[in-house]
Design a protein around this motif. Structure first.
Motif, PDB file in Angstrom:
ATOM      1  N   VAL A 172     -12.351   4.790   5.662  1.00  0.00           N
ATOM      2  CA  VAL A 172     -12.643   5.698   6.771  1.00  0.00           C
ATOM      3  C   VAL A 172     -12.952   4.903   8.039  1.00  0.00           C
ATOM      4  N   GLY A 173     -13.777   3.877   7.906  1.00  0.00           N
ATOM      5  CA  GLY A 173     -14.116   3.070   9.071  1.00  0.00           C
ATOM      6  C   GLY A 173     -12.901   2.449   9.717  1.00  0.00           C
ATOM      7  N   GLU A 174     -11.977   1.964   8.895  1.00  0.00           N
ATOM      8  CA  GLU A 174     -10.775   1.338   9.440  1.00  0.00           C
ATOM      9  C   GLU A 174      -9.853   2.374  10.084  1.00  0.00           C
ATOM     10  N   ILE A 175      -9.732   3.542   9.463  1.00  0.00           N
ATOM     11  CA  ILE A 175      -8.895   4.605  10.032  1.00  0.00           C
ATOM     12  C   ILE A 175      -9.447   5.057  11.381  1.00  0.00           C
ATOM     13  N   VAL A 176     -10.758   5.292  11.438  1.00  0.00           N
ATOM     14  CA  VAL A 176     -11.370   5.740  12.692  1.00  0.00           C
ATOM     15  C   VAL A 176     -11.202   4.684  13.780  1.00  0.00           C
ATOM     16  N   SER A 177     -11.351   3.413  13.417  1.00  0.00           N
ATOM     17  CA  SER A 177     -11.186   2.339  14.399  1.00  0.00           C
ATOM     18  C   SER A 177      -9.796   2.354  15.017  1.00  0.00           C
ATOM     19  N   ARG A 178      -8.806   2.758  14.225  1.00  0.00           N
ATOM     20  CA  ARG A 178      -7.430   2.725  14.714  1.00  0.00           C
ATOM     21  C   ARG A 178      -7.022   4.006  15.431  1.00  0.00           C
ATOM     22  N   ILE A 179      -7.502   5.167  14.945  1.00  0.00           N
ATOM     23  CA  ILE A 179      -7.068   6.418  15.570  1.00  0.00           C
ATOM     24  C   ILE A 179      -7.960   6.832  16.731  1.00  0.00           C
ATOM     25  N   GLY A 180      -9.192   6.304  16.791  1.00  0.00           N
ATOM     26  CA  GLY A 180     -10.092   6.666  17.874  1.00  0.00           C
ATOM     27  C   GLY A 180      -9.483   6.450  19.249  1.00  0.00           C
ATOM     28  N   PRO A 181      -8.951   5.253  19.528  1.00  0.00           N
ATOM     29  CA  PRO A 181      -8.338   5.033  20.843  1.00  0.00           C
ATOM     30  C   PRO A 181      -7.122   5.928  21.086  1.00  0.00           C
ATOM     31  N   ILE A 182      -6.342   6.196  20.039  1.00  0.00           N
ATOM     32  CA  ILE A 182      -5.165   7.054  20.190  1.00  0.00           C
ATOM     33  C   ILE A 182      -5.578   8.472  20.560  1.00  0.00           C
ATOM     34  N   VAL A 185     -10.925   9.083  22.237  1.00  0.00           N
ATOM     35  CA  VAL A 185     -12.373   9.160  22.072  1.00  0.00           C
ATOM     36  C   VAL A 185     -13.018   8.027  22.856  1.00  0.00           C
ATOM     37  N   GLN A 186     -13.987   8.366  23.686  1.00  0.00           N
ATOM     38  CA  GLN A 186     -14.647   7.356  24.509  1.00  0.00           C
ATOM     39  C   GLN A 186     -15.517   6.466  23.639  1.00  0.00           C
ATOM     40  N   ARG A 187     -15.300   5.185  23.734  1.00  0.00           N
ATOM     41  CA  ARG A 187     -16.040   4.226  22.922  1.00  0.00           C
ATOM     42  C   ARG A 187     -17.432   3.993  23.505  1.00  0.00           C
TER      43      ARG A 187
END
Length: 209
Positions: A172-182, A185-187
């Motif tokens: 989940v952490g890896e998926i969120v890291s990759r799809i968040g910018p797409i 989502v503001q980091r």
């Protein structure tokens, strides 16, 4: 939370949950930690989405929804209860079994799940269904995600453990890291997420370039 009924989604395969034949005090206790009941993944993540949505359940759908369409949901818990559970989910990622699900800047909140598969006369502790259900970003959840693994195997890097915190949470952490910018989502500043990312690199080197 609609966990005791068939998920209302446009799929003929959507099945009824598996419930105990006799529901007494013992079943109430064991079901509270996941033994004696089985629900579909879509029912599970819809319930998590309701928590993230201020306690309002919205029927899951596979159909597109217009940006200006008004969606009417059903309140299934109070705002206060929903916020308390959401806070606990974030705490679980910050300082609990879901630590490896955190993603740098995306403020993941979620919960691990580890179920032993039933067998004749009880449960098989060596055959697991491991999962992690999450929403993000924590302060204003917009997305829900569920990773479920059928009979994962522990490795040397997980010290032999195959539970949700060691297998599904890092995914989940890896998926969120990759799809968040797409997803746009503001980091946010999040040192915990940075540490979790480094640990995931050690746990799943074959998945992370």
């Amino acid at each position: 939370m609609r966990l005791l009924e068939r998920a209302p989604i446009e799929l003929a395969e959507s099945a009824d949950p598996l419930l105990p034949r006799n529901w007494g005090p013992t079943e109430t206790a064991t079901i509270s930690y996941g033994h004696g009941i089985a629900v579909s993944p879509i029912s599970t993540i819809a319930a998590f989405a309701a928590i993230a949505n201020d306690g309002v359940y919205v029927r899951p759908t596979l159909l597109p929804v217009a940006a200006d369409e008004t969606i009417v949901g059903e309140r299934v818990m109070s705002s206060e209860s929903a916020q308390t559970v959401l806070d606990l989910m974030r705490e679980n990622v910050l300082d609990g079994s879901g630590g490896y699900a955190d993603a740098p800047g995306f403020r993941v909140a979620g919960k691990t799940g580890t179920a032993e598969k039933p067998m004749r006369g009880g449960y098989d502790s060596n055959r697991l269904i491991s999962s992690f259900s999450a929403v993000f970003p924590y302060e204003d959840p917009q997305y829900a995600i569920l990773v479920l693994l059928d009979e994962p195997h522990g490795t040397e890097s997980t010290y032999g453990y195959a539970t949700g915190g060691w297998t599904a949470a890092p995914a989940v952490g890896e998926i969120v890291s990759r799809i968040g910018p797409i997803l746009g989502v503001q980091r946010a500043e999040d040192e915990t997420g940075e540490r979790a990312a480094l640990v995931r690199a050690a746990l799943m080197p074959e998945m992370i370039p």
